[in-house]
Design a protein around this motif. Structure first.
Motif, mmCIF file in Angstrom:
data_model
loop_
_atom_site.group_PDB
_atom_site.id
_atom_site.type_symbol
_atom_site.label_atom_id
_atom_site.label_comp_id
_atom_site.label_asym_id
_atom_site.label_seq_id
_atom_site.Cartn_x
_atom_site.Cartn_y
_atom_site.Cartn_z
ATOM 1 N N TRP A 24 -12.263 0.180 6.326
ATOM 2 C CA TRP A 24 -12.822 1.093 6.907
ATOM 3 C C TRP A 24 -11.617 1.933 5.946
ATOM 4 N N GLN A 25 -10.389 2.060 6.097
ATOM 5 C CA GLN A 25 -10.024 3.102 4.050
ATOM 6 C C GLN A 25 -10.462 2.844 3.494
ATOM 7 N N ASN A 26 -10.510 2.012 3.136
ATOM 8 C CA ASN A 26 -11.402 1.568 1.555
ATOM 9 C C ASN A 26 -12.665 2.472 1.583
ATOM 10 N N THR A 27 -13.502 2.275 2.259
ATOM 11 C CA THR A 27 -14.617 3.112 2.520
ATOM 12 C C THR A 27 -14.783 4.163 2.889
ATOM 13 N N HIS A 28 -13.845 4.299 4.063
ATOM 14 C CA HIS A 28 -13.097 6.488 3.813
ATOM 15 C C HIS A 28 -11.784 6.661 3.188
ATOM 16 N N PRO A 29 -11.936 6.692 2.258
ATOM 17 C CA PRO A 29 -10.268 7.484 1.319
ATOM 18 C C PRO A 29 -10.015 8.783 2.139
ATOM 19 N N GLU A 30 -10.028 8.854 2.860
ATOM 20 C CA GLU A 30 -9.389 10.247 3.742
ATOM 21 C C GLU A 30 -8.951 9.597 4.690
ATOM 22 N N ASP A 203 4.209 1.698 -1.922
ATOM 23 C CA ASP A 203 2.742 2.109 -2.495
ATOM 24 C C ASP A 203 2.186 1.428 -0.842
ATOM 25 N N ALA A 204 1.231 2.604 -0.671
ATOM 26 C CA ALA A 204 0.131 3.058 0.411
ATOM 27 C C ALA A 204 -0.866 1.740 0.134
#
Length: 210
Positions: A24-30, A203-204
């Motif tokens: 999900w985070q990769n799809t939505h970098p925000e 690192d995130a």
């Protein structure tokens, strides 16, 4: 989803590259991940502190997306007066009170039994070895959450065969729509720094496998 800041709250040992939270985070970098200082040996007070720092950093109303121990962290963190969070999706909460729980997780017990001050959805499973469906439903009742039982889906992670977890995305969108209805607008301005950097020394993107 632009009306909200979405915070990803992983569980013990973080969510790895193939975990739905990471996808999900990769799809939505925000989307932002709540980074912990120690993923392998979690300390309840430290995890709560990191969640608080990330919520403080938000400029918009927050939606929390938690998994496993992350759900229990949210329950410990939430105060009755909390107004910055518009909703929480709590997937496969870890039962840290169970007899065979890992010793690293025992400091998160007991599980809070107080109502959460924001709308929430608890997602459980009939075959989750970390938390029975009955216990997940018990938690949801005490937290004032909606309960969704997905059936035979394990711990809802990579090991149980979950990729993007579209059912979860649908629930997230339902939660955000409810958040907008309750707020009556795109959300009021919040007091916060808007800066998610340097909240930990990690690192995130250095995410160990779950």
């Amino acid at each position: 989803m632009s009306e909200f800041d979405v915070l990803i709250v992983p569980g013990w040992k973080n969510s790895g590259p193939a975990h739905w939270q990471t996808l999900w985070q990769n799809t939505h970098p925000e989307y932002r991940r709540v980074e912990q200082k120690n993923w392998n040996h979690p300390v309840r007070s430290h995890w709560i502190e990191q969640l608080e720092l990330h919520v403080q950093a938000a400029r918009k109303p927050v939606i929390l997306v938690a998994h496993s121990l992350g759900c229990i962290t949210v329950a410990h963190w939430a105060r009755p007066t909390e107004t910055r969070v518009a909703g929480a999706l709590l997937v496969a909460p870890a039962d840290v009170e169970r007899r065979k729980v890992a010793s690293e997780l025992r400091n998160f017990a007991p599980v809070p039994r107080k109502s959460l001050p924001f709308p929430s959805i608890v997602v459980g499973s009939t075959t989750d070895l970390t938390c029975s469906a009955e216990r997940a439903q018990e938690f949801s009742r005490s937290w004032g959450s909606e309960f969704v039982n997905l059936g035979d889906v394990g711990h809802i992670n990579v090991d149980s065969g979950h990729g993007l977890f579209p059912q979860g995305e649908a629930l997230l969108h339902s939660l955000t729509r409810l958040g907008l209805l309750l707020r009556g607008s795109a959300g009021a301005p919040l007091e916060g720094t808007g800066d998610f950097r340097n909240l930990t020394e990690l690192d995130a993107y250095s995410m160990p496998h779950r």
